[in-house]
Design a protein around this motif. Structure first.
Motif, PDB file in Angstrom:
ATOM      1  N   PRO A  77       0.700  -1.243  -0.197  1.00  0.00           N
ATOM      2  CA  PRO A  77      -0.240   0.130   0.045  1.00  0.00           C
ATOM      3  C   PRO A  77       1.128   0.806  -0.604  1.00  0.00           C
ATOM      4  O   PRO A  77       2.101   1.123   0.417  1.00  0.00           O
ATOM      5  CB  PRO A  77      -1.109   0.026   1.041  1.00  0.00           C
ATOM      6  CG  PRO A  77      -0.937  -1.286   2.120  1.00  0.00           C
ATOM      7  CD  PRO A  77       0.792  -2.115   0.588  1.00  0.00           C
ATOM      8  N   PRO A  78       0.525   2.072  -0.594  1.00  0.00           N
ATOM      9  CA  PRO A  78       1.431   3.615  -0.162  1.00  0.00           C
ATOM     10  C   PRO A  78       1.625   4.065   0.486  1.00  0.00           C
ATOM     11  O   PRO A  78       2.772   4.552   0.936  1.00  0.00           O
ATOM     12  CB  PRO A  78       0.258   4.516  -1.512  1.00  0.00           C
ATOM     13  CG  PRO A  78      -0.558   4.414  -1.807  1.00  0.00           C
ATOM     14  CD  PRO A  78      -0.637   2.108  -1.529  1.00  0.00           C
ATOM     15  N   HIS A  79       1.380   3.950   1.276  1.00  0.00           N
ATOM     16  CA  HIS A  79       1.563   4.667   2.955  1.00  0.00           C
ATOM     17  C   HIS A  79       2.538   3.918   3.601  1.00  0.00           C
ATOM     18  O   HIS A  79       3.480   4.520   4.380  1.00  0.00           O
ATOM     19  CB  HIS A  79       0.272   4.664   3.977  1.00  0.00           C
ATOM     20  CG  HIS A  79      -0.138   3.351   4.699  1.00  0.00           C
ATOM     21  ND1 HIS A  79      -1.118   2.585   4.019  1.00  0.00           N
ATOM     22  CD2 HIS A  79       0.155   2.316   5.680  1.00  0.00           C
ATOM     23  CE1 HIS A  79      -1.278   1.310   4.720  1.00  0.00           C
ATOM     24  NE2 HIS A  79      -0.797   1.250   6.166  1.00  0.00           N
ATOM     25  N   GLN A  80       2.498   2.527   3.283  1.00  0.00           N
ATOM     26  CA  GLN A  80       4.114   1.621   3.936  1.00  0.00           C
ATOM     27  C   GLN A  80       4.934   1.825   2.914  1.00  0.00           C
ATOM     28  O   GLN A  80       6.388   1.306   3.066  1.00  0.00           O
ATOM     29  CB  GLN A  80       3.140  -0.420   3.830  1.00  0.00           C
ATOM     30  CG  GLN A  80       2.242  -0.345   4.846  1.00  0.00           C
ATOM     31  CD  GLN A  80       2.123  -1.376   4.458  1.00  0.00           C
ATOM     32  OE1 GLN A  80       2.565  -2.496   4.108  1.00  0.00           O
ATOM     33  NE2 GLN A  80       1.990  -2.221   5.955  1.00  0.00           N
ATOM     34  N   ARG A  81       5.240   2.483   2.129  1.00  0.00           N
ATOM     35  CA  ARG A  81       5.962   2.506   0.751  1.00  0.00           C
ATOM     36  C   ARG A  81       7.104   3.289   0.415  1.00  0.00           C
ATOM     37  O   ARG A  81       8.703   3.259   0.611  1.00  0.00           O
ATOM     38  CB  ARG A  81       5.982   2.947  -0.915  1.00  0.00           C
ATOM     39  CG  ARG A  81       5.100   1.894  -1.173  1.00  0.00           C
ATOM     40  CD  ARG A  81       4.350   2.298  -2.566  1.00  0.00           C
ATOM     41  NE  ARG A  81       3.586   1.681  -3.345  1.00  0.00           N
ATOM     42  CZ  ARG A  81       2.012   1.808  -4.382  1.00  0.00           C
ATOM     43  NH1 ARG A  81       2.939   3.153  -4.599  1.00  0.00           N
ATOM     44  NH2 ARG A  81       1.449   1.233  -4.765  1.00  0.00           N
ATOM     45  N   ASP A  82       7.525   4.030   1.709  1.00  0.00           N
ATOM     46  CA  ASP A  82       7.446   5.123   2.311  1.00  0.00           C
ATOM     47  C   ASP A  82       8.544   5.152   3.900  1.00  0.00           C
ATOM     48  O   ASP A  82       9.936   4.978   3.473  1.00  0.00           O
ATOM     49  CB  ASP A  82       6.940   6.397   2.857  1.00  0.00           C
ATOM     50  CG  ASP A  82       6.755   6.625   1.870  1.00  0.00           C
ATOM     51  OD1 ASP A  82       7.075   6.877   0.055  1.00  0.00           O
ATOM     52  OD2 ASP A  82       5.257   7.392   1.631  1.00  0.00           O
ATOM     53  N   THR A  83       8.170   3.318   4.577  1.00  0.00           N
ATOM     54  CA  THR A  83       8.595   3.445   5.371  1.00  0.00           C
ATOM     55  C   THR A  83       9.466   2.055   5.427  1.00  0.00           C
ATOM     56  O   THR A  83       9.882   1.435   6.481  1.00  0.00           O
ATOM     57  CB  THR A  83       7.812   2.871   7.078  1.00  0.00           C
ATOM     58  OG1 THR A  83       6.982   2.572   6.507  1.00  0.00           O
ATOM     59  CG2 THR A  83       7.347   4.491   7.207  1.00  0.00           C
ATOM     60  N   LEU A  84       8.811   0.955   3.983  1.00  0.00           N
ATOM     61  CA  LEU A  84       9.956   0.049   3.726  1.00  0.00           C
ATOM     62  C   LEU A  84      11.372   0.309   3.777  1.00  0.00           C
ATOM     63  O   LEU A  84      12.533   1.041   3.493  1.00  0.00           O
ATOM     64  CB  LEU A  84       9.933   0.043   2.294  1.00  0.00           C
ATOM     65  CG  LEU A  84      10.470  -1.425   1.777  1.00  0.00           C
ATOM     66  CD1 LEU A  84      10.077  -3.036   2.286  1.00  0.00           C
ATOM     67  CD2 LEU A  84      10.416  -1.571  -0.058  1.00  0.00           C
ATOM     68  N   LEU A  85      12.363  -1.010   4.783  1.00  0.00           N
ATOM     69  CA  LEU A  85      13.607  -1.389   4.911  1.00  0.00           C
ATOM     70  C   LEU A  85      13.502  -2.913   4.207  1.00  0.00           C
ATOM     71  O   LEU A  85      12.668  -3.404   5.137  1.00  0.00           O
ATOM     72  CB  LEU A  85      13.646  -0.875   6.505  1.00  0.00           C
ATOM     73  CG  LEU A  85      14.393  -0.094   6.949  1.00  0.00           C
ATOM     74  CD1 LEU A  85      14.013   0.078   8.299  1.00  0.00           C
ATOM     75  CD2 LEU A  85      14.905   1.086   6.270  1.00  0.00           C
ATOM     76  N   ILE A  86      14.356  -2.752   3.275  1.00  0.00           N
ATOM     77  CA  ILE A  86      14.821  -3.990   3.483  1.00  0.00           C
ATOM     78  C   ILE A  86      16.150  -4.476   3.622  1.00  0.00           C
ATOM     79  O   ILE A  86      16.901  -4.140   4.512  1.00  0.00           O
ATOM     80  CB  ILE A  86      15.562  -4.158   1.488  1.00  0.00           C
ATOM     81  CG1 ILE A  86      14.403  -3.503   0.875  1.00  0.00           C
ATOM     82  CG2 ILE A  86      15.827  -5.267   1.046  1.00  0.00           C
ATOM     83  CD1 ILE A  86      14.215  -3.827  -0.992  1.00  0.00           C
ATOM     84  N   ASP A  87      16.148  -5.611   4.180  1.00  0.00           N
ATOM     85  CA  ASP A  87      17.079  -6.423   5.290  1.00  0.00           C
ATOM     86  C   ASP A  87      17.756  -7.329   4.340  1.00  0.00           C
ATOM     87  O   ASP A  87      18.610  -7.178   4.854  1.00  0.00           O
ATOM     88  CB  ASP A  87      16.371  -7.722   6.773  1.00  0.00           C
ATOM     89  CG  ASP A  87      15.116  -6.631   7.191  1.00  0.00           C
ATOM     90  OD1 ASP A  87      16.806  -5.637   8.312  1.00  0.00           O
ATOM     91  OD2 ASP A  87      14.499  -7.325   8.056  1.00  0.00           O
ATOM     92  N   SER A  88      16.928  -8.355   3.512  1.00  0.00           N
ATOM     93  CA  SER A  88      17.740  -8.802   2.744  1.00  0.00           C
ATOM     94  C   SER A  88      17.027  -9.214   1.171  1.00  0.00           C
ATOM     95  O   SER A  88      16.174  -9.023   1.426  1.00  0.00           O
ATOM     96  CB  SER A  88      17.981  -9.800   3.458  1.00  0.00           C
ATOM     97  OG  SER A  88      16.792 -11.380   3.288  1.00  0.00           O
ATOM     98  N   ILE A  89      18.112  -9.593   0.199  1.00  0.00           N
ATOM     99  CA  ILE A  89      17.692  -9.714  -0.860  1.00  0.00           C
ATOM    100  C   ILE A  89      18.575 -11.089  -1.538  1.00  0.00           C
ATOM    101  O   ILE A  89      19.408 -10.913  -1.657  1.00  0.00           O
ATOM    102  CB  ILE A  89      17.272  -8.833  -1.467  1.00  0.00           C
ATOM    103  CG1 ILE A  89      16.891  -8.787  -3.287  1.00  0.00           C
ATOM    104  CG2 ILE A  89      18.595  -7.952  -1.774  1.00  0.00           C
ATOM    105  CD1 ILE A  89      16.244  -7.983  -4.228  1.00  0.00           C
ATOM    106  N   GLN A  90      17.434 -12.597  -1.832  1.00  0.00           N
ATOM    107  CA  GLN A  90      18.688 -13.061  -2.161  1.00  0.00           C
ATOM    108  C   GLN A  90      17.418 -13.467  -3.889  1.00  0.00           C
ATOM    109  O   GLN A  90      16.746 -13.819  -3.697  1.00  0.00           O
ATOM    110  CB  GLN A  90      19.194 -14.215  -1.247  1.00  0.00           C
ATOM    111  CG  GLN A  90      17.679 -14.988  -0.738  1.00  0.00           C
ATOM    112  CD  GLN A  90      18.177 -15.663   0.782  1.00  0.00           C
ATOM    113  OE1 GLN A  90      19.119 -16.045   0.512  1.00  0.00           O
ATOM    114  NE2 GLN A  90      17.206 -15.491   1.538  1.00  0.00           N
TER     115      GLN A  90
END
Length: 69
Positions: A36-49
C-alpha cells in the motif's frame, strides 16, 4: 527468476516476499508496487537473495553434439 526479499515496515516484524523479476532492481520496484502507498515510504529491505530453486543448472561450457560421420 524469483527473488526472496525480507523486509520491515515501521520497525515491525519481518515479512518475506517472493517476487519474480529479471534483476534485483526490478524486484525492488515490483515489491513496492505490491505494498500500500503509505507503507512504501517506511520500507526497509533486510535482505534480498535469489531463490535457488528457480536457478537452472547449465553446463558451464555449453552443450556439444558430436557428429560421428
Amino acid at each position: 527468476m524469483i527473488f526472496i526479499i525480507d523486509i520491515r515496515i515501521d520497525g515491525e516484524q519481518k515479512r518475506t516476499y517472493k517476487i519474480e523479476a529479471k534483476d534485483e532492481t526490478e524486484a525492488k520496484e515490483r515489491l513496492k508496487l505490491r505494498l500500500p502507498p503509505h507503507q512504501r515510504d517506511t520500507l526497509l529491505i533486510d535482505s534480498i537473495q535469489i531463490d535457488p530453486t528457480t536457478v537452472g543448472i547449465e553446463e558451464p561450457y555449453g552443450t556439444f553434439l558430436l557428429d560421428n560421420d
